[in-house]
Scaffold this motif. Structure first.
Motif, PDB file in Angstrom:
ATOM      1  N   GLU A 183       1.236   5.655  -4.134  1.00 59.95           N
ATOM      2  CA  GLU A 183       0.441   4.597  -3.503  1.00 59.95           C
ATOM      3  C   GLU A 183       0.956   3.246  -3.971  1.00 59.95           C
ATOM      4  OE1 GLU A 183      -3.600   5.215  -4.766  1.00 59.95           O
ATOM      5  OE2 GLU A 183      -3.099   4.901  -6.860  1.00 59.95           O
ATOM      6  N   VAL A 184       0.931   2.271  -3.094  1.00 63.55           N
ATOM      7  CA  VAL A 184       1.460   0.949  -3.420  1.00 63.55           C
ATOM      8  C   VAL A 184       0.642   0.287  -4.519  1.00 63.55           C
ATOM      9  CG1 VAL A 184       0.200  -0.321  -1.634  1.00 63.55           C
ATOM     10  CG2 VAL A 184       2.413  -1.157  -2.407  1.00 63.55           C
ATOM     11  N   ALA A 185      -0.653   0.525  -4.518  1.00 61.74           N
ATOM     12  CA  ALA A 185      -1.565  -0.018  -5.525  1.00 61.74           C
ATOM     13  C   ALA A 185      -2.783   0.890  -5.582  1.00 61.74           C
ATOM     14  CB  ALA A 185      -1.983  -1.438  -5.163  1.00 61.74           C
ATOM     15  N   VAL A 190      -1.010  11.850  -7.647  1.00 62.01           N
ATOM     16  CA  VAL A 190      -0.983  10.457  -7.199  1.00 62.01           C
ATOM     17  C   VAL A 190      -0.278   9.607  -8.241  1.00 62.01           C
ATOM     18  CG1 VAL A 190      -2.376   8.458  -6.524  1.00 62.01           C
ATOM     19  CG2 VAL A 190      -3.133  10.760  -5.918  1.00 62.01           C
ATOM     20  N   ILE A 191       0.701   8.829  -7.779  1.00 64.89           N
ATOM     21  CA  ILE A 191       1.445   7.907  -8.632  1.00 64.89           C
ATOM     22  C   ILE A 191       1.322   6.524  -8.009  1.00 64.89           C
ATOM     23  CG2 ILE A 191       3.739   7.273  -9.491  1.00 64.89           C
ATOM     24  CD1 ILE A 191       4.449  10.277  -9.253  1.00 64.89           C
ATOM     25  N   THR A 192       1.095   5.502  -8.828  1.00 60.88           N
ATOM     26  CA  THR A 192       1.022   4.136  -8.319  1.00 60.88           C
ATOM     27  C   THR A 192       2.398   3.493  -8.431  1.00 60.88           C
ATOM     28  OG1 THR A 192      -1.275   4.017  -9.017  1.00 60.88           O
ATOM     29  CG2 THR A 192      -0.195   1.940  -8.488  1.00 60.88           C
ATOM     30  N   GLY A 193       2.903   2.999  -7.308  1.00 64.50           N
ATOM     31  CA  GLY A 193       4.245   2.428  -7.259  1.00 64.50           C
ATOM     32  C   GLY A 193       4.316   0.964  -7.642  1.00 64.50           C
ATOM     33  N   PHE A 194       3.192   0.260  -7.574  1.00 67.51           N
ATOM     34  CA  PHE A 194       3.146  -1.171  -7.905  1.00 67.51           C
ATOM     35  C   PHE A 194       4.101  -1.991  -7.051  1.00 67.51           C
ATOM     36  CE2 PHE A 194       1.773   1.042 -11.796  1.00 67.51           C
ATOM     37  CZ  PHE A 194       0.496   0.529 -11.890  1.00 67.51           C
ATOM     38  N   MET A 207       1.441   2.575   1.920  1.00 69.83           N
ATOM     39  CA  MET A 207       1.850   1.172   1.897  1.00 69.83           C
ATOM     40  C   MET A 207       1.660   0.603   3.281  1.00 69.83           C
ATOM     41  SD  MET A 207       5.877   2.010   1.744  1.00 69.83           S
ATOM     42  CE  MET A 207       5.800   3.777   1.720  1.00 69.83           C
ATOM     43  N   GLY A 208       1.798  -0.681   3.399  1.00 73.07           N
ATOM     44  CA  GLY A 208       1.691  -1.311   4.710  1.00 73.07           C
ATOM     45  C   GLY A 208       2.851  -0.912   5.601  1.00 73.07           C
ATOM     46  N   SER A 209       2.621  -0.968   6.886  1.00 69.86           N
ATOM     47  CA  SER A 209       3.652  -0.560   7.851  1.00 69.86           C
ATOM     48  C   SER A 209       4.881  -1.455   7.813  1.00 69.86           C
ATOM     49  CB  SER A 209       3.066  -0.538   9.262  1.00 69.86           C
ATOM     50  OG  SER A 209       2.554  -1.810   9.592  1.00 69.86           O
ATOM     51  N   GLU A 210       4.733  -2.648   7.265  1.00 71.76           N
ATOM     52  CA  GLU A 210       5.888  -3.558   7.237  1.00 71.76           C
ATOM     53  C   GLU A 210       7.036  -2.986   6.410  1.00 71.76           C
ATOM     54  OE1 GLU A 210       3.482  -4.649   3.676  1.00 71.76           O
ATOM     55  OE2 GLU A 210       2.980  -4.324   5.766  1.00 71.76           O
TER      56      GLU A 210
END
Length: 159
Positions: free
Chosen positions: A46-48, A74-78, A97-100
């Motif tokens: 996860e991004v955050a 679950v791992i946070t990627g930051f 993460m966001g689609s961007e």
């Protein structure tokens, strides 16, 4: 005339097979319970760590994924760039993460780009902020302005 005996023979064979399959006795082999297979391991980056993913956290804690044969880590990627790198390199199976991030990767010419599935959280975690108060804000106010995107160094120019 020769066809009739063959038709009768085939019909009798099919009826015999059908009726023989209807028996109620079970052999020992049929009554054995299948052995439980190992759960499928899934690494989710996860991004955050965010309240937007609360339904997923609740599902993990309540064992819903386990019930479906999934072992979720679950791992946070930051950061979307780090999450995307983890997915592309195979360190993670799924990235939140966001689609961007996937659009940037695709536009950079990646041969093995990721596939988005959207509206996971039902509410975007994006916010539009300004340096000055704008009590009568309208989206038309953005025409001709520069808007900083969701990634450091990205500037989108409004039309």
């Amino acid at each position: 005339m020769k066809k009739r005996p063959i038709v009768y023979l085939i019909t009798a064979a099919l009826l015999t097979l059908t009726v023989s399959g209807c028996g109620s006795e079970k052999t020992e082999k049929q009554t054995k319970q299948p052995t439980e297979k190992e759960p499928t391991k899934v690494i989710l980056n996860e991004v955050a760590h965010s309240i937007f993913y609360a339904p997923m956290y609740a599902a993990i804690e309540n064992g819903y994924f386990e019930d479906e044969g999934l072992d979720i880590t679950v791992i946070t990627g930051f950061g979307a760039d780090k999450t995307m790198t983890a997915v592309l390199s195979g360190e993670a199976d799924i990235g939140f993460m966001g689609s961007e991030a996937s659009i940037y990767t695709y536009n950079e010419g990646a041969n093995d780009y990721v596939v988005n599935f959207a509206q996971l959280t039902q509410r975007a975690g994006n916010f539009l902020v300004a340096r000055e108060e704008m009590p009568d804000f309208s989206w038309d106010d953005l025409k001709g302005k520069k808007v900083l995107g969701g990634r450091k160094g990205v500037v989108h120019k409004s039309m």
